[in-house]
Design a protein around this motif. Structure first.
Motif, PDB file in Angstrom:
ATOM      1  N   SER A   4      35.486  22.428  28.108  1.00  0.00           N
ATOM      2  CA  SER A   4      35.405  21.102  28.708  1.00  0.00           C
ATOM      3  C   SER A   4      36.776  20.577  29.101  1.00  0.00           C
ATOM      4  N   GLN A   5      37.808  21.005  28.394  1.00  0.00           N
ATOM      5  CA  GLN A   5      39.154  20.534  28.678  1.00  0.00           C
ATOM      6  C   GLN A   5      40.120  21.711  28.648  1.00  0.00           C
ATOM      7  N   CYS A   6      41.218  21.566  29.406  1.00  0.00           N
ATOM      8  CA  CYS A   6      42.238  22.605  29.438  1.00  0.00           C
ATOM      9  C   CYS A   6      42.752  22.915  28.037  1.00  0.00           C
ATOM     10  N   GLN A   7      42.911  21.873  27.226  1.00  0.00           N
ATOM     11  CA  GLN A   7      43.467  22.055  25.891  1.00  0.00           C
ATOM     12  C   GLN A   7      42.559  22.915  25.030  1.00  0.00           C
ATOM     13  N   ASP A   8      41.232  22.787  25.219  1.00  0.00           N
ATOM     14  CA  ASP A   8      40.299  23.597  24.451  1.00  0.00           C
ATOM     15  C   ASP A   8      40.546  25.086  24.706  1.00  0.00           C
ATOM     16  N   LYS A   9      40.687  25.456  25.973  1.00  0.00           N
ATOM     17  CA  LYS A   9      40.921  26.855  26.322  1.00  0.00           C
ATOM     18  C   LYS A   9      42.268  27.316  25.790  1.00  0.00           C
ATOM     19  N   GLU A  10      43.276  26.480  25.940  1.00  0.00           N
ATOM     20  CA  GLU A  10      44.618  26.830  25.486  1.00  0.00           C
ATOM     21  C   GLU A  10      44.621  27.114  23.988  1.00  0.00           C
ATOM     22  N   GLU A  11      43.967  26.264  23.218  1.00  0.00           N
ATOM     23  CA  GLU A  11      43.920  26.438  21.768  1.00  0.00           C
ATOM     24  C   GLU A  11      43.134  27.692  21.386  1.00  0.00           C
ATOM     25  N   TYR A  12      42.039  27.939  22.100  1.00  0.00           N
ATOM     26  CA  TYR A  12      41.224  29.120  21.804  1.00  0.00           C
ATOM     27  C   TYR A  12      42.001  30.400  22.089  1.00  0.00           C
ATOM     28  N   GLY A 128      51.156  39.410  33.436  1.00  0.00           N
ATOM     29  CA  GLY A 128      50.309  40.574  33.211  1.00  0.00           C
ATOM     30  C   GLY A 128      49.157  40.301  32.264  1.00  0.00           C
ATOM     31  N   PHE A 129      47.945  40.489  32.751  1.00  0.00           N
ATOM     32  CA  PHE A 129      46.732  40.331  31.948  1.00  0.00           C
ATOM     33  C   PHE A 129      46.671  38.976  31.255  1.00  0.00           C
ATOM     34  N   ALA A 130      47.090  37.948  31.960  1.00  0.00           N
ATOM     35  CA  ALA A 130      47.099  36.613  31.355  1.00  0.00           C
ATOM     36  C   ALA A 130      46.616  35.525  32.299  1.00  0.00           C
ATOM     37  N   LEU A 131      46.532  35.809  33.581  1.00  0.00           N
ATOM     38  CA  LEU A 131      46.147  34.766  34.527  1.00  0.00           C
ATOM     39  C   LEU A 131      44.731  34.248  34.236  1.00  0.00           C
ATOM     40  N   ARG A 132      43.874  35.121  33.762  1.00  0.00           N
ATOM     41  CA  ARG A 132      42.504  34.673  33.464  1.00  0.00           C
ATOM     42  C   ARG A 132      42.438  33.857  32.177  1.00  0.00           C
ATOM     43  N   ASN A 133      43.547  33.831  31.421  1.00  0.00           N
ATOM     44  CA  ASN A 133      43.568  33.099  30.154  1.00  0.00           C
ATOM     45  C   ASN A 133      44.163  31.704  30.268  1.00  0.00           C
ATOM     46  N   VAL A 134      44.780  31.384  31.402  1.00  0.00           N
ATOM     47  CA  VAL A 134      45.448  30.084  31.521  1.00  0.00           C
ATOM     48  C   VAL A 134      44.434  29.001  31.895  1.00  0.00           C
ATOM     49  N   PRO A 135      44.718  27.745  31.532  1.00  0.00           N
ATOM     50  CA  PRO A 135      43.782  26.666  31.849  1.00  0.00           C
ATOM     51  C   PRO A 135      43.681  26.347  33.340  1.00  0.00           C
ATOM     52  N   ASP A 136      44.753  26.579  34.104  1.00  0.00           N
ATOM     53  CA  ASP A 136      44.768  26.204  35.517  1.00  0.00           C
ATOM     54  C   ASP A 136      45.527  27.273  36.299  1.00  0.00           C
TER      55      ASP A 136
END
Length: 239
Positions: A4-12, A128-136
C-alpha cells in the motif's frame, strides 16, 4: 504481493535481504547455474567504463557488480557501491577484502531513491537485480541519470520475462516452484526466495523499462535479452 505504501515494500525488502545475505552469493551461483557471472560481466561491458574511470553501483548488495566495475576501471579508478542493507554491505566488505580492489571500492549505506551524490559525479551508474525491489522505478532511474556525467551511461541488469514458447513455460515452472524450494533448503527460511517470483510478476516487461529509461531523458535507450530472455540488460546514455 501488493504494497500500500512505498515504505512497506522498502521495509519488506530490507528484511528479506538481511535474512539471506550470508548465503546470497552461493545461492545466486547455484540457482543461475553459474550464469550470473557472465550476466554481470556483460552488463559492465555496456557501461563504457575506462581505466581510471569512476563508477557507481546502486543497490550493490554483496558487491559483485561493483567488483566487476573495479576490474574495468583498474587500480587507478574508483567505484562506489551503495546499499541500504547493513548485512549485505557487511558481506560485500568480506568479498572485496579478498580481492586486489579493496582500495578501489568504497561502500556507502544509502537509499537508491535519494542518492547522496552531486549531479554529474560518475562515468556510469549500474543496478543489478534490484530494480524490481525498489519502491519507485522511475525515481531510481532518474536519480541514477542525475548523478551520471553527460555522455555517461545508466545500466540495469535485471530478471526479465522470456517470450520463447515452451522455453518460457519450462522456465516459469523452475522459477515459480523450484527456486523457492531450493532457496528454502539453502537458507532455512520459506519467505525470501518466494519473493523472487512474486516480485517479477508485478515488474514491468523489459520494453516498458526501456520506455522508463527514455522518459528519464536517457538517449538511445535499448536492451539486450540474455539466456533466452530470462534476464535483460538495459542501457541509456545521459545527453
Amino acid at each position: 504481493m501488493h504494497f500500500s505504501q512505498c515504505q512497506d515494500k522498502e521495509e519488506y525488502v530490507h528484511a528479506v535481504f538481511s535474512s539471506i545475505a550470508h548465503r546470497y552469493d552461493l545461492l545466486n551461483t547455484a540457482l543461475t547455474f553459474n550464469l550470473d557471472k557472465h550476466w554481470r560481466r556483460f552488463a559492465v561491458n555496456q557501461a563504457g567504463l575506462k581505466p581510471g574511470g569512476k563508477g557507481l553501483d546502486v543497490c550493490c548488495g554483496t558487491g559483485m557488480l561493483a567488483l566487476e566495475q573495479a576490474r574495468a576501471v583498474g587500480l587507478s579508478g574508483r567505484v562506489v557501491g551503495l546499499d541500504f542493507c547493513e548485512n549485505m554491505l557487511a558481506k560485500a566488505v568480506e568479498n572485496i577484502r579478498r580481492t586486489p580492489y579493496h582500495g578501489v571500492i568504497e561502500l556507502i549505506k544509502g537509499n537508491a531513491m535519494e542518492l547522496p551524490f552531486p549531479d554529474s559525479t560518475f562515468d556510469c551508474a549500474t543496478i543489478g537485480f534490484a530494480l524490481r525491489n525498489v519502491p519507485d522505478i522511475k525515481r531510481v532511474i532518474a536519480e541514477m541519470c542525475r548523478v551520471v556525467k553527460p555522455g555517461g551511461r545508466v545500466v540495469s541488469l535485471e530478471l526479465a520475462k522470456p517470450g520463447i514458447p515452451v522455453f518460457k513455460q519450462l522456465y516459469y515452472i523452475y522459477f515459480n516452484y523450484l527456486v523457492p524450494l531450493l532457496g528454502r533448503l539453502g537458507v532455512g527460511l520459506s519467505g525470501p526466495y518466494q519473493w523472487l517470483p512474486d516480485s517479477l510478476k508485478e515488474f514491468p516487461h523489459q520494453s516498458e523499462i526501456r520506455d522508463i529509461f527514455a522518459g528519464a531523458g536517457l538517449a538511445d535507450a535499448h536492451y539486450y535479452e540474455l539466456t533466452g530472455g530470462i534476464v535483460a540488460v538495459h542501457i541509456g546514455c545521459k545527453a
